[in-house]
Write a protein that holds these residues in place. Structure first.
Motif, PDB file in Angstrom:
ATOM      1  N   TYR A 129       6.363 -42.904   3.036  1.00 18.86           N
ATOM      2  CA  TYR A 129       7.340 -42.383   2.390  1.00 18.86           C
ATOM      3  C   TYR A 129       7.784 -41.378   2.605  1.00 18.86           C
ATOM      4  CZ  TYR A 129      10.244 -42.196  -2.018  1.00 18.86           C
ATOM      5  OH  TYR A 129      10.956 -42.013  -3.058  1.00 18.86           O
ATOM      6  N   PHE A 130       9.076 -40.780   2.598  1.00 15.08           N
ATOM      7  CA  PHE A 130       9.632 -39.548   3.231  1.00 15.08           C
ATOM      8  C   PHE A 130       8.745 -38.454   2.855  1.00 15.08           C
ATOM      9  CE2 PHE A 130      11.819 -38.001  -0.306  1.00 15.08           C
ATOM     10  CZ  PHE A 130      11.710 -36.796   0.018  1.00 15.08           C
ATOM     11  N   ASP A 131       8.580 -38.130   1.583  1.00 15.17           N
ATOM     12  CA  ASP A 131       7.713 -37.019   0.983  1.00 15.17           C
ATOM     13  C   ASP A 131       6.157 -36.966   1.342  1.00 15.17           C
ATOM     14  OD1 ASP A 131       6.827 -38.450  -0.918  1.00 15.17           O
ATOM     15  OD2 ASP A 131       7.097 -36.788  -1.983  1.00 15.17           O
ATOM     16  N   GLU A 132       5.630 -38.547   1.691  1.00 15.92           N
ATOM     17  CA  GLU A 132       4.029 -38.408   2.192  1.00 15.92           C
ATOM     18  C   GLU A 132       4.192 -38.097   3.895  1.00 15.92           C
ATOM     19  OE1 GLU A 132       2.026 -41.922   1.263  1.00 15.92           O
ATOM     20  OE2 GLU A 132       4.117 -42.673   1.210  1.00 15.92           O
ATOM     21  N   ALA A 133       5.583 -38.432   4.866  1.00 15.47           N
ATOM     22  CA  ALA A 133       5.011 -38.102   5.512  1.00 15.47           C
ATOM     23  C   ALA A 133       5.559 -36.792   6.509  1.00 15.47           C
ATOM     24  CB  ALA A 133       6.322 -39.056   6.958  1.00 15.47           C
ATOM     25  N   TRP A 134       6.269 -36.371   5.067  1.00 17.62           N
ATOM     26  CA  TRP A 134       5.988 -34.179   5.564  1.00 17.62           C
ATOM     27  C   TRP A 134       4.874 -33.744   5.463  1.00 17.62           C
ATOM     28  CZ3 TRP A 134       4.966 -31.042   2.161  1.00 17.62           C
ATOM     29  CH2 TRP A 134       5.342 -31.635   0.694  1.00 17.62           C
ATOM     30  N   ARG A 135       3.993 -33.823   5.121  1.00 21.78           N
ATOM     31  CA  ARG A 135       2.420 -34.383   4.137  1.00 21.78           C
ATOM     32  C   ARG A 135       1.718 -34.724   5.150  1.00 21.78           C
ATOM     33  NH1 ARG A 135       4.496 -35.548  -0.759  1.00 21.78           N
ATOM     34  NH2 ARG A 135       3.648 -34.445  -2.793  1.00 21.78           N
ATOM     35  N   ALA A 136       1.714 -35.680   5.911  1.00 20.20           N
ATOM     36  CA  ALA A 136       0.808 -35.890   7.399  1.00 20.20           C
ATOM     37  C   ALA A 136       1.518 -34.825   8.588  1.00 20.20           C
ATOM     38  CB  ALA A 136       1.778 -37.277   7.574  1.00 20.20           C
ATOM     39  N   TYR A 137       2.809 -34.965   8.282  1.00 19.31           N
ATOM     40  CA  TYR A 137       3.148 -33.804   9.505  1.00 19.31           C
ATOM     41  C   TYR A 137       2.574 -32.528   9.350  1.00 19.31           C
ATOM     42  CZ  TYR A 137       5.996 -30.228  11.919  1.00 19.31           C
ATOM     43  OH  TYR A 137       6.118 -29.549  13.356  1.00 19.31           O
ATOM     44  N   GLU A 138       2.504 -32.016   8.575  1.00 20.77           N
ATOM     45  CA  GLU A 138       2.274 -30.396   8.215  1.00 20.77           C
ATOM     46  C   GLU A 138       0.470 -30.591   8.006  1.00 20.77           C
ATOM     47  OE1 GLU A 138       3.343 -28.918   4.321  1.00 20.77           O
ATOM     48  OE2 GLU A 138       5.262 -28.813   5.158  1.00 20.77           O
ATOM     49  N   ILE A 139      -0.182 -31.324   7.547  1.00 21.08           N
ATOM     50  CA  ILE A 139      -1.001 -31.434   7.654  1.00 21.08           C
ATOM     51  C   ILE A 139      -2.102 -32.227   9.175  1.00 21.08           C
ATOM     52  CG2 ILE A 139      -3.759 -33.177   7.281  1.00 21.08           C
ATOM     53  CD1 ILE A 139      -2.476 -32.751   4.013  1.00 21.08           C
ATOM     54  N   SER A 140      -1.041 -32.306   9.549  1.00 22.71           N
ATOM     55  CA  SER A 140      -1.663 -33.099  11.105  1.00 22.71           C
ATOM     56  C   SER A 140      -1.441 -32.135  12.833  1.00 22.71           C
ATOM     57  CB  SER A 140      -0.754 -33.994  11.479  1.00 22.71           C
ATOM     58  OG  SER A 140      -1.356 -34.953  11.344  1.00 22.71           O
ATOM     59  N   ALA A 141      -0.369 -31.042  11.383  1.00 20.65           N
ATOM     60  CA  ALA A 141      -0.774 -29.583  12.461  1.00 20.65           C
ATOM     61  C   ALA A 141      -1.688 -28.459  12.306  1.00 20.65           C
ATOM     62  CB  ALA A 141       0.474 -28.335  11.806  1.00 20.65           C
ATOM     63  N   GLY A 142      -2.507 -28.748  11.192  1.00 17.33           N
ATOM     64  CA  GLY A 142      -3.805 -28.111  11.150  1.00 17.33           C
ATOM     65  C   GLY A 142      -3.996 -27.226  11.152  1.00 17.33           C
ATOM     66  N   GLY A 143      -4.377 -25.687  11.942  1.00 19.43           N
ATOM     67  CA  GLY A 143      -4.781 -24.871  11.633  1.00 19.43           C
ATOM     68  C   GLY A 143      -3.765 -23.699  11.286  1.00 19.43           C
ATOM     69  N   ALA A 144      -2.315 -24.436  12.818  1.00 19.26           N
ATOM     70  CA  ALA A 144      -1.447 -23.549  12.952  1.00 19.26           C
ATOM     71  C   ALA A 144      -0.260 -24.166  11.671  1.00 19.26           C
ATOM     72  CB  ALA A 144      -0.308 -24.172  14.036  1.00 19.26           C
ATOM     73  N   PHE A 145      -0.956 -24.471  10.788  1.00 17.87           N
ATOM     74  CA  PHE A 145      -0.240 -24.542   8.979  1.00 17.87           C
ATOM     75  C   PHE A 145      -0.637 -23.196   8.081  1.00 17.87           C
ATOM     76  CE2 PHE A 145       0.382 -26.232   4.592  1.00 17.87           C
ATOM     77  CZ  PHE A 145       0.945 -26.370   5.010  1.00 17.87           C
ATOM     78  N   VAL A 146      -2.321 -23.424   8.060  1.00 19.44           N
ATOM     79  CA  VAL A 146      -2.891 -23.429   7.494  1.00 19.44           C
ATOM     80  C   VAL A 146      -2.861 -21.302   7.375  1.00 19.44           C
ATOM     81  CG1 VAL A 146      -5.051 -22.431   6.711  1.00 19.44           C
ATOM     82  CG2 VAL A 146      -4.819 -24.706   7.018  1.00 19.44           C
ATOM     83  N   LEU A 147      -2.604 -21.259   8.905  1.00 21.04           N
ATOM     84  CA  LEU A 147      -2.079 -19.393   9.427  1.00 21.04           C
ATOM     85  C   LEU A 147      -0.419 -19.519   8.855  1.00 21.04           C
ATOM     86  CD1 LEU A 147      -4.594 -19.593  12.120  1.00 21.04           C
ATOM     87  CD2 LEU A 147      -5.089 -18.476  10.092  1.00 21.04           C
ATOM     88  N   HIS A 148       0.082 -20.444   8.554  1.00 16.60           N
ATOM     89  CA  HIS A 148       1.620 -19.736   8.067  1.00 16.60           C
ATOM     90  C   HIS A 148       2.146 -20.975   7.667  1.00 16.60           C
ATOM     91  CE1 HIS A 148       0.861 -18.999  12.758  1.00 16.60           C
ATOM     92  NE2 HIS A 148       1.473 -17.858  12.248  1.00 16.60           N
ATOM     93  N   PRO A 149       1.466 -20.514   5.701  1.00 13.43           N
ATOM     94  CA  PRO A 149       1.983 -21.607   5.312  1.00 13.43           C
ATOM     95  C   PRO A 149       3.719 -21.786   4.113  1.00 13.43           C
ATOM     96  CG  PRO A 149       0.580 -19.872   4.675  1.00 13.43           C
ATOM     97  CD  PRO A 149       0.346 -19.639   5.253  1.00 13.43           C
ATOM     98  N   THR A 150       3.867 -20.824   5.107  1.00 17.47           N
ATOM     99  CA  THR A 150       5.163 -20.494   4.380  1.00 17.47           C
ATOM    100  C   THR A 150       5.746 -21.760   4.870  1.00 17.47           C
ATOM    101  OG1 THR A 150       5.511 -18.911   6.161  1.00 17.47           O
ATOM    102  CG2 THR A 150       5.005 -18.018   4.059  1.00 17.47           C
ATOM    103  N   THR A 151       5.726 -21.809   6.084  1.00 14.75           N
ATOM    104  CA  THR A 151       6.801 -23.773   6.182  1.00 14.75           C
ATOM    105  C   THR A 151       6.724 -24.727   5.687  1.00 14.75           C
ATOM    106  OG1 THR A 151       4.884 -23.901   7.520  1.00 14.75           O
ATOM    107  CG2 THR A 151       6.007 -22.142   8.720  1.00 14.75           C
ATOM    108  N   GLY A 152       5.390 -24.199   5.168  1.00 16.85           N
ATOM    109  CA  GLY A 152       5.478 -25.608   3.768  1.00 16.85           C
ATOM    110  C   GLY A 152       6.618 -26.263   2.666  1.00 16.85           C
ATOM    111  N   GLU A 153       7.196 -27.405   2.424  1.00 17.71           N
ATOM    112  CA  GLU A 153       8.464 -28.392   1.603  1.00 17.71           C
ATOM    113  C   GLU A 153       7.878 -27.661   0.305  1.00 17.71           C
ATOM    114  OE1 GLU A 153       7.512 -29.459   4.429  1.00 17.71           O
ATOM    115  OE2 GLU A 153       8.665 -30.003   5.763  1.00 17.71           O
ATOM    116  N   ALA A 154       6.840 -27.790  -0.133  1.00 10.58           N
ATOM    117  CA  ALA A 154       5.536 -27.792  -1.161  1.00 10.58           C
ATOM    118  C   ALA A 154       4.465 -27.522  -0.963  1.00 10.58           C
ATOM    119  CB  ALA A 154       6.407 -29.457  -2.463  1.00 10.58           C
ATOM    120  N   PRO A 155       3.772 -26.592  -2.427  1.00  4.87           N
ATOM    121  CA  PRO A 155       2.541 -26.169  -1.873  1.00  4.87           C
ATOM    122  C   PRO A 155       1.652 -27.726  -1.831  1.00  4.87           C
ATOM    123  CG  PRO A 155       3.039 -26.038  -3.545  1.00  4.87           C
ATOM    124  CD  PRO A 155       4.400 -26.302  -3.369  1.00  4.87           C
ATOM    125  N   LEU A 156       0.618 -27.376  -1.023  1.00 11.76           N
ATOM    126  CA  LEU A 156      -0.951 -28.183  -0.233  1.00 11.76           C
ATOM    127  C   LEU A 156      -0.966 -27.797  -0.860  1.00 11.76           C
ATOM    128  CD1 LEU A 156       0.497 -29.553   2.742  1.00 11.76           C
ATOM    129  CD2 LEU A 156       0.920 -30.532   0.556  1.00 11.76           C
TER     130      LEU A 156
END
Length: 548
Positions: free
Chosen positions: A32-59
């Motif tokens: 489902y669409f908001d599942e997919a953006w979670r998958a996209y962010e988590i798959s980014a790994g360290g790049a997302f963790v180090l730059h969390p401001t790119t997140g759609e909603a908090p994880l």
């Protein structure tokens, strides 16, 4: 008694297995669409963790860690990423049973946990790539940890370790701040009143608070993109005393009978089946009666007062965060973490009512007329609540089961990406029309399935990918939105134009015509168009046609 408890735990695990087997096909469906953006962010790994401001909603950082481990071990697929939440369901049931045993017997605790496990909110979000049901588990664990800190036999290091563990729960669950906050406030009050281990316990409270607040400030707070979109506007508290009181009452009312009627499938929507008005009010009355009786029962016990403080404090903090436009208020998916505590409270209420109406102190005595009327009325309400709740739950399960084989919102992106990869070559570009705000969020499903997903057959997996830098998302495909992107990729052989449906699954032909007109200005003409139900259209355009 120990063997009976083990039997209860085993029965809960079996129940979870049966529910999950019945709805098993939900686990491997396209995201489902908001599942997919979670998958996209988590798959980014360290790049997302180090730059969390790119997140759609908090994880939550801890949740990201759990899902990243699943991705590393099981692969980057829908089933692998949903597996941890799937596995958390029986754990939630067992944890709820163990916590309920603090106040209830084996049979009553089992009933509480078994009914919670069958709850539509818990089940449907437990089978999605979302953390909401798992957050309910963390709430139960947090209350259990706090009750352990009340023991006086701990050594200093052990007690401080428990307090640290309380703080760490907030690293794994964002709404756990609403659980931990009231517990720490209550603990401080009790510590100062008892004048026992004051320095040690205040030190422990400080450790827990620092861990929780540091995690919030450094990792959660920067992920505030959704707060400014108006997405939860209806769940944000209004200004003005009268409006606030009305809003608060409506938010609390949403739990009765919404706690039982729940949601279905991956639609995040209420079941299409609506209870008749009389049945709706009967279910609401039954739930309210059980919760009210539970409040009376819990208030008589120190540990019960802890449970009340957590529930009331969580609601109060949610309301405060809602007024600050940081968290929605009312029964929606972000707030189901409190459901296990409400189920335990209702179980306490059921047992209190049973003892009050037909307790052992009346054995051998004639039952007075008023007590007989009370017993009959209580049994009627209870039987009606069970019957209506069962019907509502069965209807919800039926709808969820049917959704296992139906397309979902943006679920066609996986197939659209596979189709594009069959035709993609070097230099091709992708343009996504998502007339929702902000449109960049709606590029995430495409980017995930194009660049990170590992579930395609070998024939698709070996084909070229269109890199992320060659992808843009816009509200509408107008010259002002895409001209700069097209100029930067001048000479691209193909354009893959993915246009999502409007809310309500409508495809606006005028917007499609506008997209084609804009791309024709750069010499692109459509050569194919494929419709994906409940998702939209994928149009392939090639270069070197006459410009207009």
């Amino acid at each position: 008694m120990r063997s009976v408890g083990l039997l209860a735990v085993a029965a809960l695990v079996v129940e979870a297995g049966l529910i999950e087997f019945y709805l098993r096909h939900l686990l491997s469906r396209p995201f489902y669409f908001d599942e997919a953006w979670r998958a996209y962010e988590i798959s980014a790994g360290g790049a997302f963790v180090l730059h969390p401001t790119t997140g759609e909603a908090p994880l939550a950082l801890g949740w990201i860690g759990i899902e990243s481990a699943a991705r590393a071990v099981l692969g980057n697929t829908e089933l692998a990423l949903r597996a941890p939440m799937f596995a958390a369901m029986p754990v939630l049931a067992v944890a709820t049973y163990l916590l309920a045993r603090r106040w209830l017997g084996v049979a009553a605790s089992f009933c509480v946990a078994a009914l919670l496990l069958a709850n539509l909110w818990i089940v449907n979000y437990g089978l999605q790539f979302k953390s909401y049901s798992y957050e309910a588990l963390l709430a139960v664990v947090t209350v259990g940890l706090y009750l352990l800190t009340e023991r006086t036999t701990w050594r200093q290091a052990q007690l401080l370790g428990l307090y640290a563990a309380l703080g760490v729960t907030c690293v794994f669950s964002i709404p756990n701040l609403f659980v931990l906050g009231p517990l720490l406030a209550l603990d401080l009050f009790r510590t100062l009143r008892a004048r026992r281990q004051v320095v040690l316990r205040i030190t422990g409270e400080a450790i827990a608070g620092v861990i929780a607040l540091a995690n919030y400030a450094l990792f959660v707070r920067p992920q505030s993109g959704v707060a400014g979109t108006g997405y939860f506007q209806a769940q944000f508290a209004p200004h003005g005393l009268v409006a606030l009181v009305r809003f608060t009452i409506q938010g609390l009312e949403s739990y009765v009978p919404g706690t039982i009627t729940g949601v279905v499938g991956a639609t995040n929507a209420s079941p299409s089946y609506a209870l008749p008005p009389l049945a709706h009010h009967l279910l609401a009355l039954g739930i309210a009666l059980l919760l009210a009786a539970g409040i009376v029962a819990a208030a008589r016990d120190a540990a019960g007062r802890t449970l009340l403080a957590v529930i009331a404090g969580a609601f109060l903090l949610e309301l405060l965060a809602s007024a600050l436009h940081r968290w929605p208020f009312g029964l929606i998916r972000t707030n189901i973490f409190v459901l296990p505590l409400l189920y335990i409270l209702a179980g306490m209420g059921a047992m209190w009512l049973a003892r009050m109406l037909a307790g052992p102190q009346y054995a051998g005595r004639a039952i007075t007329w008023w007590r007989a009327v009370g017993i009959v009325a209580a049994l009627a309400v209870f039987a009606g609540t069970v019957a209506v709740g069962s019907v509502a739950t069965a209807q919800g399960y039926s709808e969820s089961s049917a959704l296992q084989f139906k397309p979902t919102m943006f679920g066609g992106v996986r197939a659209a990406v596979a189709a594009a990869r069959k035709e993609a070559g070097p230099g091709d570009i992708v343009i996504i029309r998502a007339d929702r705000s902000p449109p960049v969020w709606y590029a995430a499903p495409w980017l995930y399935y194009m660049n990170q997903y590992q579930g395609y057959p070998a024939t698709i997996a070996a084909l070229p990918r269109v890199p992320s830098r060659n992808t843009i998302a816009a509200f509408y495909i107008t010259p002002s939105a895409v001209d700069k992107f097209l100029a930067a990729h001048r000479g691209a052989p193909k354009v893959f134009l993915l246009e999502f449906n409007l809310p309500g699954y409508l495809f606006p032909e005028w917007a499609h015509a506008e997209s084609l007109a804009t791309l024709r200005r750069f010499g692109y003409c459509p050569v194919s168009d494929v419709t994906y139900p409940v998702t939209g259209h994928l149009t392939t355009l090639t270069a070197n046609c006459a410009k207009t």
